[in-house]
Design a protein around this motif. Structure first.
Motif, PDB file in Angstrom:
ATOM      1  N   GLY A 129       1.286  -1.291  -0.017  1.00 55.31           N
ATOM      2  CA  GLY A 129      -0.083   0.065   0.195  1.00 55.31           C
ATOM      3  C   GLY A 129       1.002   1.670  -0.052  1.00 55.31           C
ATOM      4  N   GLY A 183       1.237   3.522  -1.665  1.00 59.63           N
ATOM      5  CA  GLY A 183       0.642   5.003  -2.504  1.00 59.63           C
ATOM      6  C   GLY A 183       1.571   5.987  -3.193  1.00 59.63           C
ATOM      7  N   SER A 228      -3.223  -6.593  -4.700  1.00 61.03           N
ATOM      8  CA  SER A 228      -4.455  -6.164  -3.699  1.00 61.03           C
ATOM      9  C   SER A 228      -4.160  -6.554  -2.644  1.00 61.03           C
ATOM     10  N   LEU A 271      -8.817  -0.371   4.181  1.00 60.79           N
ATOM     11  CA  LEU A 271      -9.812  -1.835   4.157  1.00 60.79           C
ATOM     12  C   LEU A 271     -10.806  -1.869   4.427  1.00 60.79           C
TER      13      LEU A 271
HETATM   14  N1  SAH Z   1       1.760   3.508   2.405  1.00 57.30           N
HETATM   15  C1  SAH Z   1       1.219   5.365   2.423  1.00 57.30           C
HETATM   16  C2  SAH Z   1      -0.154   5.346   1.775  1.00 57.30           C
HETATM   17  C3  SAH Z   1      -1.148   5.198   2.314  1.00 57.30           C
HETATM   18  S1  SAH Z   1      -2.559   5.275   1.796  1.00 57.30           S
HETATM   19  C4  SAH Z   1       1.816   6.806   3.696  1.00 57.30           C
HETATM   20  O1  SAH Z   1       1.548   5.833   4.382  1.00 57.30           O
HETATM   21  O2  SAH Z   1       2.082   7.483   2.774  1.00 57.30           O
HETATM   22  C5  SAH Z   1      -3.628   3.726   1.723  1.00 57.30           C
HETATM   23  C6  SAH Z   1      -3.098   3.277   0.162  1.00 57.30           C
HETATM   24  O3  SAH Z   1      -3.221   1.978   0.560  1.00 57.30           O
HETATM   25  C7  SAH Z   1      -3.230   3.584  -0.969  1.00 57.30           C
HETATM   26  O4  SAH Z   1      -2.778   4.404  -1.848  1.00 57.30           O
HETATM   27  C8  SAH Z   1      -4.297   2.712  -1.545  1.00 57.30           C
HETATM   28  O5  SAH Z   1      -4.720   2.459  -2.936  1.00 57.30           O
HETATM   29  C9  SAH Z   1      -3.453   1.275  -1.224  1.00 57.30           C
HETATM   30  N2  SAH Z   1      -4.882   0.318  -0.588  1.00 57.30           N
HETATM   31  C10 SAH Z   1      -5.749   0.355  -0.193  1.00 57.30           C
HETATM   32  N3  SAH Z   1      -6.509  -0.809  -0.632  1.00 57.30           N
HETATM   33  C11 SAH Z   1      -5.845  -1.663  -0.959  1.00 57.30           C
HETATM   34  C12 SAH Z   1      -5.630  -3.054  -0.713  1.00 57.30           C
HETATM   35  N4  SAH Z   1      -6.406  -3.801  -0.683  1.00 57.30           N
HETATM   36  N5  SAH Z   1      -4.606  -3.995  -1.938  1.00 57.30           N
HETATM   37  C13 SAH Z   1      -3.701  -2.533  -2.039  1.00 57.30           C
HETATM   38  N6  SAH Z   1      -3.328  -1.859  -1.566  1.00 57.30           N
HETATM   39  C14 SAH Z   1      -4.772  -0.763  -1.060  1.00 57.30           C
END
Ligand code: SAH
Length: 492
Positions: free
Chosen positions: A306, A308, A361, A384
């Motif tokens: 995740g 981002g 995912s 989630l």
């Molecule tokens: N880790 C980064 C972003 C956090 S925002 C930080 O700390 O700044 C949350 C991120 O999780 C988003 O980019 C979103 O696209 C991702 N995300 C949400 N659900 C997800 C899933 N099921 N699988 C992979 N990524 C996911």
């Protein structure tokens, strides 16, 4: 069509700096030809204390009609005459927005070669628009401008002052005041919101309008409470474009959510404590805590799940101890932004060999995630839905099984300390839940138990004696017993 922008100043920060900011000299009256007529910029007043710039657009009604025809679709051809005899020349509307962008394009982009520090400095601003067509009335005008930090004075203009019983026209007199905004922000707000209020866009909406909207809306449109209405009206209710814009805004919002929240919150904290030093943003403190925990664990091959926009990946790349860094996100667009941030295409070979981004995912097991030293889930689990969490748990702790897993998430108890956060609200619209310290501990301990990990909890940010820290982090380590049995299993 007419609007004025005024500022006040002091001998140290003279009001006439407005001339630098707008790239128009206060002592000159200038005229520019634009697609819809001549635009004039002049300064009715200009000294150290007060400076006002006026933008006046003389609409060429004939050119307007010709342009409409030239594009093959003439807007709404009510009657031949209506195209010539209408309110365009008098009312501030989308045409004025076009003129704004033509005449003040550098100012909108916050460029000022002569005094490069100026554009980013907020200053006292006052904007007046004497006749603004406002479909939705004064109430909508407030809903659009107030969330952006403007104090709004809006008076309906009577249809005919001699016959008050006829009621109000669809025009308002608008006055905006703020001390927190920059000239560039003010211009970008007007550029988008004038046509939104007019709601009768004269020119043909093409797909590059989405780009224009997102560019002008950068930093304020994502997450605006009226984002949907603004987008839909700006794009003349063309639903396919609106949908594209909404998707792109959602992405920006998701990817930037945590940073922008943190900035807001930082400002609140700063105002509250009146500290001299600017506190380190929470997002930065979080990254530092994560890097420290990864170093302590001796991790070299790291997954950022995740990821981002890739801020953490970028920080990891700076330390050669991290030999392999993999960013994973479900959002392709977030990954695109991340790869742009990392300049992956221009990166040297050695550096490039250390980093990889891929789409996936976390709700599904994925073979590609196996065999890493550590995985980071920074501000991800709360995005989630709760019922999907066991799937993520299995994918990470059951299948991928890195030796170390770091999970950070907001501590909802701390929300009462954010002054800008209304009671009972989560920090971000996309957060499906926010946990107390106890809830997080219960979840993390159960996960550890089920999958043979030990877990410790680390506060991130100021650890408040009553409500705890703003961010909570769990550090999971694969139990030594489990590691030994695995080694034994391999040896055997
Ligand atoms: N880790 C980064 C972003 C956090 S925002 C930080 O700390 O700044 C949350 C991120 O999780 C988003 O980019 C979103 O696209 C991702 N995300 C949400 N659900 C997800 C899933 N099921 N699988 C992979 N990524 C996911």
């Amino acid at each position: 069509m007419f609007l004025t922008i005024s500022t006040t100043g002091t001998p140290e920060r003279p009001a006439t700096d407005l001339g630098y900011l707008l790239h128009k000299h206060p002592e000159k009256a200038q005229a520019f030809s634009t697609s819809y007529g001549r635009a004039h910029v002049l300064y009715p007043e200009a000294d150290d204390q007060r400076c006002t710039a006026a933008l006046l657009l003389e609409v060429d009604a004939v050119a307007l009609v010709r342009r409409g025809k030239g594009k093959g679709r003439g807007g709404a051809p009510d009657s031949a005459l209506a195209q010539y005899v209408n309110d365009r020349p008098y009312a501030a509307s989308s045409l004025l927005a076009v003129a704004l962008s033509a005449v003040f394009s550098s100012a909108m982009r916050a460029v000022c070669a002569a005094k490069p520090e100026l554009p980013s400095q907020p200053r006292p601003l006052r904007i007046e628009v004497p006749a603004l067509p406002a479909r939705g009335g004064p109430e909508l005008v407030r809903r659009l401008f107030e969330p952006l930090g403007w104090t709004v004075t809006v008076e309906p203009v009577a249809l005919d002052s001699e016959f008050p019983e006829w009621g109000d026209s669809r025009y308002v007199r608008l006055e905006l005041e703020s001390t927190q905004l920059t000239v560039a922000e003010a211009l970008r707000h007007l550029y988008v919101l004038l046509p939104v209020l007019d709601d009768a866009k004269h020119y043909w909406v093409a797909s590059d309008e989405v780009d224009k909207l997102l560019r002008a809306g950068e930093g304020w449109l994502p997450g605006h409470p009226e984002q949907k209405l603004i987008t839909s009206r700006y794009l003349s209710r063309r639903w396919s474009l609106t949908r594209e814009a909404m998707e792109r805004l959602e992405l920006v919002r998701l990817a930037e959510a945590d940073d922008s929240e943190v900035e807001d919150i930082d400002n609140a904290v700063e105002a509250e404590t009146e500290t001299e030093e600017k506190p380190t943003p929470l997002a930065v403190q979080r990254r530092e805590a994560i890097l420290e925990a990864l170093r302590a664990a001796g991790a070299a091959r790291v997954l950022d799940l995740g990821c981002g926009q890739g801020q953490l990946v970028q920080a990891l790349l700076k330390d050669p101890k991290f030999t392999e860094i993999v960013g994973v996100d479900v959002s392709v667009r977030a990954l695109t932004i991340a790869s742009r941030r990392l300049k992956l295409d221009r990166m040297g070979e050695r550096m490039a060999s250390r980093v990889q981004l891929f789409q996936g995912s976390l709700a599904y097991t994925d073979k590609r995630l196996k065999g890493y030293d550590a995985a980071v889930l920074s501000e991800v689990i709360e995005h989630l839905d709760l019922p999907r969490l066991p799937a993520l748990e299995y994918a990470v702790f059951g299948a991928a099984r890195p030796r170390t897993v770091l999970v950070t998430t907001p501590n909802v108890e701390y929300n009462v300390r954010w002054e800008s956060l209304p009671a009972g609200h989560v920090r971000h619209g996309d957060h499906r839940f926010e946990w107390t310290r106890q809830e997080f501990r219960a979840w993390a301990s159960a996960v550890a138990e089920r999958h043979g990990y030990d877990v410790e909890f680390v506060p991130v940010g100021p650890d408040d004696p009553e409500v705890g820290p703003p961010t909570q982090m769990a550090v999971f380590t694969l139990g030594t017993a489990v590691i030994r049995t695995e080694k034994e299993a391999k040896a055997a």
